[in-house]
Design a protein around this motif. Structure first.
Motif, PDB file in Angstrom:
ATOM      1  N   LEU A 185    -124.173  -5.194   9.464  1.00  0.00           N
ATOM      2  CA  LEU A 185    -123.986  -4.782   8.061  1.00  0.00           C
ATOM      3  C   LEU A 185    -123.119  -5.790   7.304  1.00  0.00           C
ATOM      4  O   LEU A 185    -123.181  -5.874   6.076  1.00  0.00           O
ATOM      5  N   ILE A 203    -125.321  -8.010   5.405  1.00  0.00           N
ATOM      6  CA  ILE A 203    -126.240  -7.399   4.443  1.00  0.00           C
ATOM      7  C   ILE A 203    -125.514  -7.265   3.108  1.00  0.00           C
ATOM      8  O   ILE A 203    -124.421  -6.690   3.082  1.00  0.00           O
ATOM      9  N   PRO A 204    -126.071  -7.788   2.022  1.00  0.00           N
ATOM     10  CA  PRO A 204    -125.377  -7.652   0.738  1.00  0.00           C
ATOM     11  C   PRO A 204    -125.288  -6.191   0.300  1.00  0.00           C
ATOM     12  O   PRO A 204    -126.254  -5.435   0.475  1.00  0.00           O
ATOM     13  N   ALA A 205    -124.147  -5.835  -0.214  1.00  0.00           N
ATOM     14  CA  ALA A 205    -123.931  -4.441  -0.648  1.00  0.00           C
ATOM     15  C   ALA A 205    -124.552  -4.250  -2.033  1.00  0.00           C
ATOM     16  O   ALA A 205    -123.866  -4.026  -3.031  1.00  0.00           O
ATOM     17  N   LEU A 251    -134.344  -4.137   2.554  1.00  0.00           N
ATOM     18  CA  LEU A 251    -133.235  -3.775   3.441  1.00  0.00           C
ATOM     19  C   LEU A 251    -132.231  -2.850   2.762  1.00  0.00           C
ATOM     20  O   LEU A 251    -131.716  -1.912   3.390  1.00  0.00           O
ATOM     21  N   TYR A 255    -117.501   1.197   1.877  1.00  0.00           N
ATOM     22  CA  TYR A 255    -118.458   0.084   1.838  1.00  0.00           C
ATOM     23  C   TYR A 255    -118.785  -0.311   0.392  1.00  0.00           C
ATOM     24  O   TYR A 255    -118.824  -1.497   0.067  1.00  0.00           O
ATOM     25  N   PHE A 256    -119.038   0.672  -0.458  1.00  0.00           N
ATOM     26  CA  PHE A 256    -119.447   0.363  -1.825  1.00  0.00           C
ATOM     27  C   PHE A 256    -118.270   0.370  -2.816  1.00  0.00           C
ATOM     28  O   PHE A 256    -118.156  -0.528  -3.640  1.00  0.00           O
TER      29      PHE A 256
END
Lengths: 261, 183
Positions: A18, A21-23, B122, B145-146
């Motif tokens: 992860l 992987i770009p957020a 993805l 995460y965000f």
């Protein structure tokens, strides 16, 4: 969207793919949404405030100075109600109508009303009267039971005093002048065989009646006592609800009136 | 553009009747995007997110007078947004009579219904994986995460220890990896 170093490093420490992987934010919003959002929210809040303000709206709808004079007005009405019927004070039309009862009842209606109601609620059937003769039958039955007990008790007490032969001879109505050795022999036979009850059962009614007459006993009482079992007796209430209870019971036991004379 | 005015100053202005509305408008503008995206990631659908956000700000309006300044306004707003979002989802599941067996697919179905959904990309696979997570792990993963929220701050928002939050995040990351790799 690039991750901050702290998030990236944390994922690297976890050996997670992860991290690479770009957020990316996959969601979109309508164009200009955030430009007007605060206006929409403030509009919703103002609608809520108006609703909230509507709760005390009743207060604004009362006449000016209503609450200033309310207490005095209430007290004034209370004073009026103490001196005159409020309805007459408030309603001129009703006050002009005289309170006359237009309805009538038959003469002396209320005087006999209570008696009439009591008569209606009382049982319509007259109370059952039990004739004295029948009540006597009940007493007779009770006396018979008592006598039976006395007979039984006397037999029991005499058993110790008399010899078995005398007792058996008395019960089996063997003449007293019969040979004593014969009596003893018969009595011994009865005792050995434990056939006392069988011997009694073998006696005829006439023999028993004769015995009772000779000894002055109440034949009816003895007959009732001899053929009945306590468990088969009618319930005591039955004597008061049906005057023929005892007669029926005696008939069921096949007991007929036997005179002592 | 967000308002950089200090929260304490905004709260002071809110308590003055003359500046109440303008102060609240500035609070909305300052936090609206962050809160919207936090809510949107939880409830998925824009209309739902908009409803939750507006209701949330109405509740903030009602409760802001009693807000204790010993906690940050930002933390308090996130807490309300999180609770409102999760409550909204619970109510939505009840209204739609979602059974426990359908619970997992409830949010995935909402995601797939998005007009931009593309299962080959993805980033959308990542979102599908997130929707498979338990409620708590999903909330923690999104915030970390965000929203890139520090654990210390997250612990105040979710009223949970930092250690527990780290463990939740770790579990969530592993589950998401498994989902993406095996699909």
């Amino acid at each position: 969207m690039q991750k901050s170093p702290s998030i990236y490093n944390e994922l690297k420490e976890l050996n997670s793919p992860l991290a690479d992987i770009p957020a990316t934010n996959v969601f979109t919003v309508p164009e200009g949404y955030f430009d007007v959002l605060s206006l929409d929210i403030m509009q919703a809040i103002n609608e809520y405030r108006i609703e909230e303000l509507n709760i005390p709206a009743l207060e604004r709808n009362v006449p000016e100075g209503y609450f200033d004079t309310l207490a005095d007005e209430v007290l004034r009405k209370i004073r009026r109600s103490d001196t005159a019927p409020a309805m007459e004070e408030e309603d001129g039309f009703l006050a002009s109508v005289r309170k006359i009862n237009v309805f009538t009842v038959p003469e002396n209606y209320f005087e006999g009303l209570a008696t009439g109601i009591v008569a209606q609620v009382s049982p319509k059937q007259p109370a059952r009267v039990i004739a004295m003769t029948n009540r006597f039958s009940i007493f007779k039955y009770a006396v018979a039971a008592g006598i039976t007990g006395i007979i039984g008790l006397s037999l029991f007490t005499q058993f110790d005093k008399k010899t078995a032969a005398e007792l058996v001879a008395q019960v089996t109505l063997i003449p007293a002048n019969q040979d004593q050795s014969e009596l003893i022999k018969n009595a011994g036979e009865i005792i050995r065989n434990d056939s006392f009850d069988k011997t009694l059962e073998a006696l005829g009614d006439e023999e028993i009646v004769g015995y009772l007459k000779n000894n002055g006993e109440d034949i009816n009482a003895a007959m009732v006592a001899s053929v009945t079992d306590e468990k088969t007796l009618p319930n005591e209430d039955a004597y008061f609800t049906d005057e023929k209870t005892l007669d029926n019971f005696l008939n069921e036991q096949h007991i007929v009136q036997i005179s002592n004379n | 553009m967000t308002d950089q005015t200090d929260d304490k100053e905004l709260l002071f202005l809110f308590k003055e009747e003359a500046t109440k509305e303008s102060a609240f408008t500035r609070i909305i503008k300052k936090y609206q995007e962050k809160l919207y995206w936090h809510i949107r990631r939880l409830v998925i659908n824009h209309e739902d997110a908009n409803d939750v956000l507006q209701n949330m700000f109405i509740k903030v309006w009602k409760g802001l007078d009693n807000f204790r300044e010993d906690s940050q306004l930002y933390t308090w707003l996130y807490r309300i947004a999180t609770n409102e979002s999760l409550t909204f989802l619970q109510q939505q599941k009840k209204r739609r009579s979602v059974s426990l067996s359908d619970d997992e697919s409830f949010l995935s179905n909402k995601l797939v219904a998005d007009k931009d959904f593309d299962s080959n990309k993805l980033e959308w696979k990542l979102q599908l994986a997130i929707q498979k997570l338990p409620e708590r792990q999903r909330t923690v993963f999104n915030l970390r995460y965000f929203s890139e929220m520090p654990y210390e701050e997250m612990s105040r928002v979710l009223e949970t220890s930092e250690g527990s939050l780290k463990a939740s995040y770790h579990h969530a990351v592993k589950k998401i990896e498994d989902y993406i790799i095996n699909r």
